[in-house]
Design a protein around this motif. Structure first.
Motif, mmCIF file in Angstrom:
data_model
loop_
_atom_site.group_PDB
_atom_site.id
_atom_site.type_symbol
_atom_site.label_atom_id
_atom_site.label_comp_id
_atom_site.label_asym_id
_atom_site.label_seq_id
_atom_site.Cartn_x
_atom_site.Cartn_y
_atom_site.Cartn_z
ATOM 1 N N TYR A 10 55.161 91.477 44.982
ATOM 2 C CA TYR A 10 56.313 91.629 44.093
ATOM 3 C C TYR A 10 57.639 91.457 44.821
ATOM 4 N N GLY A 11 57.690 91.827 46.106
ATOM 5 C CA GLY A 11 58.911 91.591 46.866
ATOM 6 C C GLY A 11 59.232 90.116 46.950
ATOM 7 N N THR A 12 58.198 89.310 47.211
ATOM 8 C CA THR A 12 58.391 87.864 47.247
ATOM 9 C C THR A 12 58.764 87.338 45.864
ATOM 10 N N GLY A 13 58.116 87.883 44.836
ATOM 11 C CA GLY A 13 58.434 87.470 43.472
ATOM 12 C C GLY A 13 59.878 87.753 43.104
ATOM 13 N N ALA A 14 60.419 88.873 43.606
ATOM 14 C CA ALA A 14 61.826 89.198 43.337
ATOM 15 C C ALA A 14 62.757 88.168 43.956
ATOM 16 N N GLN A 15 62.384 87.690 45.149
ATOM 17 C CA GLN A 15 63.185 86.657 45.808
ATOM 18 C C GLN A 15 63.144 85.351 45.014
ATOM 19 N N VAL A 16 61.955 84.995 44.550
ATOM 20 C CA VAL A 16 61.806 83.765 43.763
ATOM 21 C C VAL A 16 62.579 83.872 42.452
ATOM 22 N N PHE A 17 62.465 85.034 41.806
ATOM 23 C CA PHE A 17 63.175 85.239 40.540
ATOM 24 C C PHE A 17 64.678 85.112 40.718
ATOM 25 N N ALA A 18 65.197 85.640 41.813
ATOM 26 C CA ALA A 18 66.641 85.597 42.058
ATOM 27 C C ALA A 18 67.165 84.170 42.036
ATOM 28 N N LEU A 19 66.392 83.247 42.601
ATOM 29 C CA LEU A 19 66.831 81.851 42.651
ATOM 30 C C LEU A 19 66.568 81.126 41.339
ATOM 31 N N PHE A 20 65.365 81.289 40.808
ATOM 32 C CA PHE A 20 64.988 80.476 39.653
ATOM 33 C C PHE A 20 65.397 81.087 38.317
ATOM 34 N N TYR A 21 65.890 82.305 38.321
ATOM 35 C CA TYR A 21 66.663 82.790 37.175
ATOM 36 C C TYR A 21 68.124 82.398 37.359
ATOM 37 N N GLY A 22 68.624 82.586 38.571
ATOM 38 C CA GLY A 22 70.042 82.370 38.822
ATOM 39 C C GLY A 22 70.506 80.957 38.563
ATOM 40 N N LEU A 23 69.720 79.964 38.948
ATOM 41 C CA LEU A 23 70.146 78.577 38.774
ATOM 42 C C LEU A 23 70.287 78.177 37.301
ATOM 43 N N PRO A 24 69.286 78.420 36.439
ATOM 44 C CA PRO A 24 69.479 78.101 35.019
ATOM 45 C C PRO A 24 70.620 78.890 34.376
ATOM 46 N N ALA A 25 70.728 80.171 34.736
ATOM 47 C CA ALA A 25 71.814 80.981 34.170
ATOM 48 C C ALA A 25 73.169 80.453 34.609
ATOM 49 N N PHE A 26 73.264 80.014 35.856
ATOM 50 C CA PHE A 26 74.512 79.444 36.347
ATOM 51 C C PHE A 26 74.827 78.137 35.613
ATOM 52 N N GLY A 27 73.798 77.363 35.331
ATOM 53 C CA GLY A 27 74.012 76.138 34.568
ATOM 54 C C GLY A 27 74.588 76.419 33.196
ATOM 55 N N PHE A 28 74.022 77.411 32.486
ATOM 56 C CA PHE A 28 74.559 77.752 31.166
ATOM 57 C C PHE A 28 75.964 78.319 31.288
ATOM 58 N N ALA A 29 76.216 79.092 32.339
ATOM 59 C CA ALA A 29 77.557 79.640 32.557
ATOM 60 C C ALA A 29 78.581 78.520 32.724
#
Length: 362
Positions: free
Chosen positions: A255-274
């Motif tokens: 889950y620690g690794t998953g949190a790192q992956v989520f940070a990037l692959f949630y952040g990029l699409p959200a930044f695109g919409f922003a």
């Protein structure tokens, strides 16, 4: 609605939206602490700005305590107003913005122990207050407020964004806690707070988009509130990044690794919409400025140009650090320049309006 968005009248009108000035001032300092812009004296200047935000928070909190004692009925009436009620989310976010700045900058002057204590108290107060607004204001909207079909505006996000700020600032506190269960609990709580704000934001932004398409932009004085949408978007990117960093070594594998992956692959699409929303909001603001005779009239809603942009700076900075993308790092710097310009302009106009109000009411 007019009372909320007109130029400030301090003696006759003193609403919770004044705390947006603390949010905007604090985010200018906090963003400077991480933005990839290495200028001599930047950190020192940012620390002074953080101190200004802290002083504003103390002054407004004291003034509010007096105001509530002397004008309890008027103050409680703000919750009954379907527009003013939304801005009860500002005081919790103001407290946590200053608290986050204590860890990022204030420890240079306060020392680590005192900075952590200040940040912890403000985080706890802001989190409790934010959870109250996230439940109470939507409840009032669903049961008591008269809401028209064209009423949705960016301010509806204000009461539901504080839990996202709690998620980000809670992650900042994690390294200062003793290793063990408390760190784990705070990380897990951060993700729960993240979810509270994220899903509420999706619901509200959908309604706002529908209102804009069906009923158009509306009065010029409402245009700045469109920028509030950037707040939960940028703050969610920031929170995902900070929670990912905090989760490392705290959450068990995988889950620690998953949190790192989520940070990037949630952040990029959200930044695109922003970026999409930023383009829409900027274009609508420019169009309104050109088409309306006096441009966009100054109101306290101009602070909507500041804090939301600041969250984009912190979000972009986190994404740049994770992805090593030079384009995103450059965007973070450009957005920070825009942030400083927006803050300086809005602060000057607010000071001028406040002085004018005091002269006329005196």
């Amino acid at each position: 609605m007019n009372a909320v968005l007109e130029a400030p009248a301090v003696r006759a009108y003193f609403g919770p939206n004044w705390f947006a000035a603390v949010m905007g001032t604090g985010i200018v300092a906090n963003a400077a602490a991480t933005v990839p812009l290495h200028l001599p004296g930047l950190r020192l200047a940012a620390t002074f700005v953080w101190a200004l935000a802290a002083a504003l928070l103390l002054a407004l909190s004291t003034a509010w305590a007096v105001h509530l004692r002397r004008h309890r009925a008027t103050a409680l009436g703000y919750a009954a107003d379907p527009v003013m009620a939304q801005f009860w989310g500002a005081p919790p976010m103001a407290a946590m913005t200053v608290g986050g700045g204590a860890l990022l900058l204030g420890r240079d002057w306060l020392g680590t122990d005192l900075a952590v204590a200040v940040a912890s108290v403000l985080w706890l107060a802001g989190t409790v207050g934010g959870l109250v607004t996230a439940v109470a204001i939507p409840y009032l909207m669903m049961t008591r407020h008269e809401i028209g079909p064209d009423a949705a505006f960016g301010g509806w996000l204000m009461p539901v964004v504080p839990p996202m700020v709690s998620a980000a600032n809670g992650a900042l506190l994690v390294p200062y806690l003793p290793p063990g269960q408390l760190r784990l609990d705070l990380v897990l709580a951060g993700y729960a707070l993240f979810g509270i704000s994220l899903f509420a934001t999706v619901v509200i932004v959908t309604q706002l988009w529908a209102r804009l398409v069906r009923h158009r932009v509306g009065p010029a004085r409402m245009v700045p509130t469109l920028w509030i949408v950037l707040g939960p978007l940028g703050q969610s990117i920031t929170a995902a990044h900070l929670l990912g960093s905090a989760a490392a070594g705290v959450l068990p594998a995988p889950y620690g690794t998953g949190a790192q992956v989520f940070a990037l692959f949630y952040g990029l699409p959200a930044f695109g919409f922003a970026m999409l929303w930023l383009a829409l909001a900027a274009t609508i603001t420019l169009r309104t400025h050109r088409s309306s005779g006096g441009g966009v009239p100054f109101t306290l809603a101009w602070w909507s140009f500041v804090f939301p942009v600041g969250t984009l700076v912190t979000g972009a900075t986190g994404l740049a650090a994770r992805s090593h993308a030079h384009v995103i790092a450059a965007l973070a710097v450009v957005l920070y320049v825009v942030l400083v310009a927006a803050w300086a302009t809005t602060a000057i106009r607010t000071t001028h309006a406040l002085g004018s109000d005091l002269r006329h009411s005196g």
